[in-house]
Scaffold this active site. Structure first.
Site, PDB file in Angstrom:
ATOM      1  CB  THR A  13      31.305  52.979   4.720  1.00 38.77           C
ATOM      2  OG1 THR A  13      30.039  53.656   4.725  1.00 38.77           O
ATOM      3  CG2 THR A  13      31.427  52.157   6.004  1.00 38.77           C
ATOM      4  CE  LYS A  52      25.549  56.187   6.591  1.00 40.07           C
ATOM      5  NZ  LYS A  52      26.397  56.294   5.399  1.00 40.07           N
ATOM      6  CB  SER A  89      17.999  55.143   4.396  1.00 41.11           C
ATOM      7  OG  SER A  89      18.865  55.720   3.438  1.00 41.11           O
ATOM      8  CG  ASP A 100      27.345  51.883   5.153  1.00 41.37           C
ATOM      9  OD1 ASP A 100      27.732  50.760   4.763  1.00 41.37           O
ATOM     10  OD2 ASP A 100      26.875  52.746   4.394  1.00 41.37           O
ATOM     11  CD  GLU A 136      29.891  56.692   5.938  1.00 42.37           C
ATOM     12  OE1 GLU A 136      29.124  56.142   5.119  1.00 42.37           O
ATOM     13  OE2 GLU A 136      30.751  56.071   6.583  1.00 42.37           O
ATOM     14  N   GLY A 137      28.075  61.128   6.287  1.00 38.45           N
ATOM     15  CA  GLY A 137      26.773  61.445   5.724  1.00 38.45           C
ATOM     16  C   GLY A 137      26.235  60.310   4.869  1.00 38.45           C
ATOM     17  CB  ALA A 138      23.181  59.340   3.603  1.00 34.36           C
ATOM     18  N   GLY A 139      25.109  59.431   0.794  1.00 36.67           N
ATOM     19  CA  GLY A 139      25.132  59.919  -0.575  1.00 36.67           C
ATOM     20  C   GLY A 139      25.986  61.161  -0.716  1.00 36.67           C
TER      21      GLY A 139
END
Length: 244
Positions: A23, A44, A48, A63, A124-127
């Protein structure tokens, strides 16, 4: 002022792990793009753990909030972040635990809105890249579906070489372009031996890839500081219309 490109510069921002600066780098790139006169939009798709990541001192609760602010966007949060889940878990797990069904068509529609009138689009993804959205779809699948070149954010720590190589190999296997790899400083303490050698090792191991560095930023909600860090780290290369 940079002349806007004929079509948007589109990037899927992924990481080698969670908590490694995706981020911050995304916001820095957005802030720098705005300095250059480009219209920026970010998304995003699923977030979560929002409650656990509140940042009271900045007034930004997630984020997605920070991305929206960095872009100067007026898009509604329902578009910037179509799905929000409270527990800090992979989307597949967090959604299942609350009975939420993630609909890829909803994400497709949101992206179409995000891309309207934008010169730069950041998703933007997650992890990491293979974090599951549901049983059949990971973020890699989503980025491939949307034909997004990847900006891989890698935390500069012991183990990052393996994490970067695994991520690049997964992307290559799926036919997804890795536009650049950004090695981020995770603190302002004295660097370890691994941290001082990781950048050169990545350049040697991945000679055909663009490898960049991003410094530690102690005020991640100051857009001027973020933009300066992006410029100093050479991230302007990602904002060139002629970039592959």
């Amino acid at each position: 002022m940079t002349s806007p490109p004929n079509r948007p510069i589109r990037l899927g921002v992924t990481g080698t792990d969670t908590g490694i600066g995706k981020t911050v780098v995304s916001c820095a790139l957005a802030a720098r793009a705005r300095q250059l006169g480009l219209r920026v939009a970010a998304m995003k798709p699923i977030e979560s753990g929002v409650v656990e990541r509140r940042v009271p001192e900045s007034g930004l609760s997630s984020d997605a909030d920070r991305l929206r602010a960095a872009c100067g966007s007026t898009l509604p949060m329902s578009v910037v972040r179509p799905y929000v889940l409270e527990e800090p878990l992979a989307p597949m797990i967090a959604a299942a635990r609350t009975g939420v069904q993630i609909d890829i068509a909803v994400l497709d529609a949101a992206l179409a809105q995000v891309e309207q009138d934008a010169d730069v689009v950041l998703v933007e993804g997650a992890g990491g890249l293979l974090v599951p959205i549901d049983l059949r779809v990971s973020y890699l699948d989503l980025f491939a579906r949307w034909q997004l070149p990847l900006l891989l954010v890698a935390g500069n720590k012991l183990g990052v070489l393996n994490h970067v190589l695994l991520t690049v190999r997964a992307a290559e296997t799926a036919g997804v372009l890795v536009r650049a790899i950004v090695l981020t400083s995770l603190s302002d303490r004295d660097a370890t031996v691994a941290e001082t050698t990781n950048f050169d090792a990545l350049v040697t191991l991945l000679p055909h890839y663009t490898i960049l560095r991003f410094p530690w930023v102690d005020r991640p909600d100051d857009l001027d500081i973020l933009a300066a860090a992006a410029e100093g780290g050479g991230l302007d290369v990602l904002l060139s219309p002629s970039s592959p």
